[in-house]
Design an enzyme around this catalytic site. Structure first.
Site, short mmCIF file in Angstrom:
data_model
loop_
_atom_site.label_atom_id
_atom_site.label_comp_id
_atom_site.label_asym_id
_atom_site.label_seq_id
_atom_site.Cartn_x
_atom_site.Cartn_y
_atom_site.Cartn_z
N HIS A 57 -2.14 -4.37 5.04
CA HIS A 57 -1.75 -3.96 6.40
C HIS A 57 -2.96 -3.58 7.24
O HIS A 57 -4.03 -3.27 6.71
CB HIS A 57 -0.76 -2.79 6.34
CG HIS A 57 -1.35 -1.53 5.80
ND1 HIS A 57 -1.89 -0.56 6.62
CD2 HIS A 57 -1.49 -1.08 4.53
CE1 HIS A 57 -2.33 0.43 5.86
NE2 HIS A 57 -2.10 0.15 4.60
N ARG A 67 2.92 4.57 6.56
CA ARG A 67 3.33 3.75 7.71
C ARG A 67 3.88 2.40 7.30
O ARG A 67 4.39 1.65 8.14
CB ARG A 67 2.13 3.56 8.65
CG ARG A 67 1.56 4.86 9.19
CD ARG A 67 0.22 4.64 9.85
NE ARG A 67 -0.79 4.21 8.88
CZ ARG A 67 -2.04 3.86 9.19
NH1 ARG A 67 -2.43 3.89 10.46
NH2 ARG A 67 -2.88 3.48 8.25
N CYS A 111 -5.83 -0.15 7.15
CA CYS A 111 -5.66 0.37 5.79
C CYS A 111 -6.79 1.35 5.48
O CYS A 111 -7.97 1.00 5.58
CB CYS A 111 -5.67 -0.78 4.79
SG CYS A 111 -5.54 -0.25 3.06
N ASP A 167 0.41 3.70 1.82
CA ASP A 167 0.36 4.22 3.18
C ASP A 167 1.77 4.49 3.71
O ASP A 167 2.65 3.62 3.65
CB ASP A 167 -0.35 3.19 4.08
CG ASP A 167 -0.73 3.74 5.43
OD1 ASP A 167 0.17 4.23 6.16
OD2 ASP A 167 -1.92 3.67 5.79
N CYS A 221 0.84 -1.19 0.00
CA CYS A 221 0.00 0.00 0.00
C CYS A 221 0.88 1.25 0.00
O CYS A 221 2.02 1.24 0.48
CB CYS A 221 -0.88 -0.03 1.24
SG CYS A 221 -2.11 1.29 1.29
#
Length: 199
Positions: free
Chosen positions: A98, A43, A101, A41, A39
């Site tokens: 993850h 993080r 998400c 993302d 992703c």
């Protein structure tokens, strides 16, 4: 932006000198063994999670770690998959979802995405996953959707000609992972089910 500029300066001062030989080799050679699809993302940092050195992972990051099924025409995701498999000859592909998400949460909780039409259209690549997790509720539904989505994207990967050829020859393995941001753990889900329809 100041933090990024300072980070580059620190890299040049402290990190690069310690790995100068590695970077010298990488300047003329690119032979990653794994394509890692995760992703977008912030993080989720594939190299950090796997403790990989520069040059070890070929990384594709998309919202919701989505991989559209093969279709006529070209796009950046399909081109990157083909390059990793057919040109670089990676031996493994990991699709990594993850916890928490945002893309899967938006779908599971049916968020209004009318102000983000491109995002809404992109997330349609997870429609089949959403349909398969319709019975779960709240946080359980998000968790279930994250997992189901990883499996669906593995199935989508197998529709790409370069991936299908490598799977048929036995030179490629597909793996599904879910990374837990809060706990730091990785759960392996396994390969795509042969009967999974494309998302």
């Amino acid at each position: 932006m100041h933090d990024l500029i300072e980070g580059v300066a620190q890299f040049r001062r402290e990190v690069y000198p310690a790995k100068a030989e590695l970077f010298a080799r990488l300047a003329t050679a690119h032979r990653p063994r794994t394509l890692f699809i995760s992703c977008s993302d912030a993080r989720v940092v594939p190299e950090l999670i796997t403790q990989s050195e520069p040059g070890e992972l070929f990384v594709i990051r998309t919202a919701g770690n989505l991989v559209p099924a093969h279709a006529p025409g070209t796009d950046g995701v399909a081109a990157s998959i083909e390059y990793a498999v057919a040109v670089l000859g990676v031996s493994d592909i990991v699709v990594c979802g993850h916890s928490a998400c945002g893309a899967m949460t938006a779908l599971a909780e049916r968020h209004d995405l009318s102000a983000a039409p491109a995002v809404a259209e992109w997330l349609r690549h997870a429609d089949a996953s959403v349909a398969r997790t319709g019975g779960a509720q709240d946080a359980q539904r998000v968790d279930a959707l994250v997992r189901e989505n990883v499996l669906a994207q593995l199935a989508n990967l197998a529709t790409h000609p370069s991936v299908a050829r490598a799977l048929a020859s036995g030179s490629l393995t597909l793996r599904g992972w879910v990374y837990d941001i809060g706990a730091g753990g990785v759960e392996e889900l396994g390969a795509a089910r042969p009967d999974s329809p494309a998302a």
